[in-house]
Design an enzyme around this catalytic site. Structure first.
Site, PDB file in Angstrom:
ATOM      1  CE  LYS A  53       7.044  84.269  66.060  1.00  8.57           C
ATOM      2  NZ  LYS A  53       7.012  85.414  66.988  1.00  8.57           N
ATOM      3  CG  ASP A 106       8.315  87.393  64.293  1.00  7.30           C
ATOM      4  OD1 ASP A 106       8.242  87.662  65.504  1.00  7.30           O
ATOM      5  OD2 ASP A 106       9.385  87.031  63.756  1.00  7.30           O
TER       6      ASP A 106
HETATM    7  P1  NDP Z   1      10.650  93.519  60.763  1.00  3.24           P
HETATM    8  O1  NDP Z   1      10.586  92.588  59.621  1.00  3.24           O
HETATM    9  O2  NDP Z   1       9.724  94.658  60.829  1.00  3.24           O
HETATM   10  O3  NDP Z   1      12.126  94.104  60.898  1.00  3.24           O
HETATM   11  C1  NDP Z   1      13.214  93.260  61.079  1.00  3.24           C
HETATM   12  C2  NDP Z   1      14.476  94.090  61.078  1.00  3.24           C
HETATM   13  O4  NDP Z   1      15.564  93.277  61.514  1.00  3.24           O
HETATM   14  C3  NDP Z   1      14.853  94.598  59.706  1.00  3.24           C
HETATM   15  O5  NDP Z   1      15.542  95.802  59.857  1.00  3.24           O
HETATM   16  C4  NDP Z   1      15.758  93.499  59.190  1.00  3.24           C
HETATM   17  O6  NDP Z   1      16.683  93.915  58.207  1.00  3.24           O
HETATM   18  C5  NDP Z   1      16.495  93.102  60.433  1.00  3.24           C
HETATM   19  N1  NDP Z   1      16.867  91.682  60.356  1.00  3.24           N
HETATM   20  C6  NDP Z   1      16.030  90.613  60.294  1.00  3.24           C
HETATM   21  N2  NDP Z   1      16.704  89.478  60.207  1.00  3.24           N
HETATM   22  C7  NDP Z   1      17.996  89.829  60.202  1.00  3.24           C
HETATM   23  C8  NDP Z   1      19.172  89.093  60.140  1.00  3.24           C
HETATM   24  N3  NDP Z   1      19.169  87.750  60.065  1.00  3.24           N
HETATM   25  N4  NDP Z   1      20.341  89.805  60.172  1.00  3.24           N
HETATM   26  C9  NDP Z   1      20.348  91.152  60.255  1.00  3.24           C
HETATM   27  N5  NDP Z   1      19.234  91.906  60.328  1.00  3.24           N
HETATM   28  C10 NDP Z   1      18.095  91.252  60.303  1.00  3.24           C
HETATM   29  O7  NDP Z   1      10.520  92.598  62.065  1.00  3.24           O
HETATM   30  P2  NDP Z   1      10.112  93.008  63.551  1.00  3.24           P
HETATM   31  O8  NDP Z   1      10.632  94.364  63.867  1.00  3.24           O
HETATM   32  O9  NDP Z   1       8.672  92.720  63.710  1.00  3.24           O
HETATM   33  O10 NDP Z   1      10.893  91.891  64.397  1.00  3.24           O
HETATM   34  C11 NDP Z   1      12.209  92.113  64.912  1.00  3.24           C
HETATM   35  C12 NDP Z   1      12.457  91.153  66.058  1.00  3.24           C
HETATM   36  O11 NDP Z   1      11.501  91.375  67.097  1.00  3.24           O
HETATM   37  C13 NDP Z   1      12.329  89.666  65.712  1.00  3.24           C
HETATM   38  O12 NDP Z   1      13.226  88.946  66.537  1.00  3.24           O
HETATM   39  C14 NDP Z   1      10.902  89.330  66.149  1.00  3.24           C
HETATM   40  O13 NDP Z   1      10.749  87.967  66.415  1.00  3.24           O
HETATM   41  C15 NDP Z   1      10.810  90.170  67.410  1.00  3.24           C
HETATM   42  N6  NDP Z   1       9.483  90.501  67.882  1.00  3.24           N
HETATM   43  C16 NDP Z   1       8.557  91.104  67.084  1.00  3.24           C
HETATM   44  C17 NDP Z   1       7.322  91.448  67.573  1.00  3.24           C
HETATM   45  C18 NDP Z   1       6.318  92.165  66.751  1.00  3.24           C
HETATM   46  O14 NDP Z   1       5.265  92.494  67.302  1.00  3.24           O
HETATM   47  N7  NDP Z   1       6.573  92.459  65.495  1.00  3.24           N
HETATM   48  C19 NDP Z   1       6.935  91.120  68.958  1.00  3.24           C
HETATM   49  C20 NDP Z   1       8.007  90.567  69.742  1.00  3.24           C
HETATM   50  C21 NDP Z   1       9.217  90.257  69.205  1.00  3.24           C
HETATM   51  P3  NDP Z   1      16.462  93.457  56.679  1.00  3.24           P
HETATM   52  O15 NDP Z   1      15.211  94.166  56.241  1.00  3.24           O
HETATM   53  O16 NDP Z   1      17.690  93.883  55.964  1.00  3.24           O
HETATM   54  O17 NDP Z   1      16.298  91.955  56.725  1.00  3.24           O
HETATM   55  O1  2IT Z   2       7.278  87.456  69.022  1.00  4.70           O
HETATM   56  C1  2IT Z   2       6.173  87.976  69.251  1.00  4.70           C
HETATM   57  O2  2IT Z   2       5.740  88.132  70.401  1.00  4.70           O
HETATM   58  C2  2IT Z   2       5.391  88.473  68.110  1.00  4.70           C
HETATM   59  N1  2IT Z   2       5.857  88.409  66.978  1.00  4.70           N
HETATM   60  C3  2IT Z   2       4.011  89.026  68.318  1.00  4.70           C
HETATM   61  C4  2IT Z   2       3.015  87.910  68.426  1.00  4.70           C
HETATM   62  C5  2IT Z   2       1.562  88.326  68.470  1.00  4.70           C
HETATM   63  O3  2IT Z   2       0.747  87.396  68.450  1.00  4.70           O
HETATM   64  O4  2IT Z   2       1.247  89.509  68.542  1.00  4.70           O
END
Ligand code: NDP
Ligand code: 2IT
Length: 449
Positions: free
Chosen positions: A130, A170
């Protein structure tokens, strides 16, 4: 060899605390896995003898670097970049990059640790890693984000490679950022090395379904959990937090499967729409305009914006926390249980505090841990790597069918492992043990490295 396995896991935990001070999220992630491993150590004395758990808790490599860049007014900024290459027993390091002001080494380590077991659960040949930076992309122009990505990659590129370390998105890193990062990698290395990053644009090596994969996968996982209970998502009211990549596509698949997702949120507050979230509006607000979530309520008459506040106050039968770590605490968990929530699926990484998980388990709420439930994203990244390696392109339907199959297999393996190790229905234990065993067996085969 003594068999006081709890003493062994306690000693390992004490060591992790001592050697990694001031990294509470990393401690939390390690604690949760260690709590599941006593049953494994009791059956496999070789893991204690060869210090397999200790080795897996120590990242193979941790990289920290300076990222200087200039904003549109010419002001100079210095950010800190990270890449933690946690474990390569099963394949090249694989995992996303997070751009958020809260990013620090402890957070990247927690994410890399979780990623190692998550990736093992997918059954694909990928290790765990990561990275990210304490850069805040909010309110930055496209050119500022581009300059930051170029500076970040100018340092990171020497550590990446399709057989070495494969990055992706992420929080704060989506298609736009992956484009800038790939462009700079290609420019520096003079190689069109498609498989070095995943989540690429579909016109230049990206896999169809990768954008949707994490959210879709979490919804498929929820379906599998409901199936065990003789139920389905059809007709269920679902609360989702976040309004980013994971949340948007979790909502989309919930709606396709007959459920009604009634919430979305960001760091400013949440919206509730009893008629079901209008995805076209949500995508326009968040993916196109990058606006605050209140803009959704400004456009949808049936919706209400609640500034601050907890999205978990909204009654639901299924909850899919999809924003960030520790966003759902024991207080929120008690509210969800009181309101009749039956299933909680972690779309984000570690969104539920340990105390919240305990509340769910004691109340008989089915709980799907992130390292299993949100593995669809990285699994589809592995499918993207597969397509890049074979210079092939799969259809949306074929890729989605593979994703659904992988999520079904992950659920089945967590479920079966929980039963086998005496904790039926406990998917936290099932995911930790199943993921650990796959990594540990490969670690063993490779000798003392
Ligand atoms: P994005 O940046 O697309 O969206 C994140 C969302 O969560 C936004 O709405 C953001 O609001 C909110 N957010 C982030 N940090 C905070 C915080 N500290 N407090 C309140 N709201 C928060 O990210 P993703 O959707 O990609 O990721 C979301 C979660 O999923 C994370 O935990 C990530 O690690 C996990 N994840 C992502 C994957 C992926 O493929 N993208 C795969 C597996 C897990 P704001 O814009 O106001 O900050
Ligand atoms: O937390 C996660 O699994 C991710 N942000 C996606 C990682 C990836 O390599 O697709």
């Amino acid at each position: 060899m003594g068999t006081d396995v709890n003493a062994i896991t306690e000693r390992i935990y004490e060591d992790v605390l001592r050697r990694n001070p001031a990294q509470p999220e990393f401690h939390q992630a390690v604690r949760e896995v260690l709590d599941s491993l006593a049953v494994v150590l009791a059956r496999h004395s070789e893991f204690a003898e060869l210090k397999t758990v200790e080795r897996i808790c120590e990242p193979e490599r941790q990289i920290i670097f300076r990222v200087p860049w200039q904003d549109d007014r010419g002001e100079v900024h210095i950010n800190r970049g990270f890449r933690v290459e946690f474990n390569s027993a099963l394949g090249p390091y694989k995992g996303g990059l997070r751009f958020h002001p809260s990013v620090n080494l402890g957070i990247v380590k927690f994410l890399g640790f979780e990623q190692t077991f998550k990736n093992a659960l997918t059954g694909m040949p990928i290790g765990g890693g990561k990275g990210g930076a304490d850069f805040d992309p909010k309110d930055r122009s496209d050119t500022e984000v581009m300059r930051f990505c170029q500076s970040f990659m100018t340092e990171l590129y020497r550590h990446l490679g399709e057989y070495t370390d494969v990055a992706a998105g992420d929080i704060g890193v989506g298609g736009r950022e992956i484009g800038f990062l790939f462009g700079q990698y290609k420019r520096i290395t003079n190689r069109y090395e498609s498989g070095v990053l995943t989540g690429k644009g579909v016109g230049w090596g990206g896999a169809l379904v990768r954008t949707e994969a994490t959210g879709y996968g979490a919804a498929f996982f929820a379906s599998e959990m409901l199936k065990v209970r003789g139920d389905s998502l059809d007709g269920k009211t679902v609360a989702v937090s976040g309004a980013g990549n994971v949340a948007i596509y979790a909502i989309e698949k919930v709606e396709q499967l007959g459920g009604k997702a009634v919430t979305a949120s960001d760091s400013s507050g949440y919206v509730v729409d009893e008629r079901g979230i209008d995805l076209e509006v949500l995508k326009q607000v968040k993916e196109v305009e990058r606006a605050r979530i209140s803009a959704y309520a400004d456009r949808v008459p049936t919706a209400r914006f609640v500034a601050g506040g907890s999205v978990w106050d909204v009654p639901c039968q299924v909850a899919i926390p999809s924003a960030s770590q520790n966003e759902l605490d024991s207080h929120a968990a008690v509210t969800l249980v009181r309101n009749g929530c039956q299933v909680v699926v972690e779309g984000a990484n570690m969104p539920c505090t340990p105390e919240a998980v305990k509340v769910f388990q004691e109340a008989g709420v089915a709980f799907g841990p992130g390292k299993a439930a949100n593995a669809g994203g990285v699994a589809t990244s592995a499918l993207e790597m597969q397509q890049n390696a074979s210079r092939d392109r799969w259809t949306f339907e074929h890729t989605e069918a593979r994703l659904e199959e992988i999520m079904r297999e992950i659920h089945a393996s967590c479920h079966a492992t929980a039963e086998e190790y005496g904790a039926p229905g406990n998917l936290v234990l099932g995911a930790n043990v199943a993921g650990f065993l796959r990594v540990a067996e490969a670690v063993h085969a490779h000798g003392l490295i």
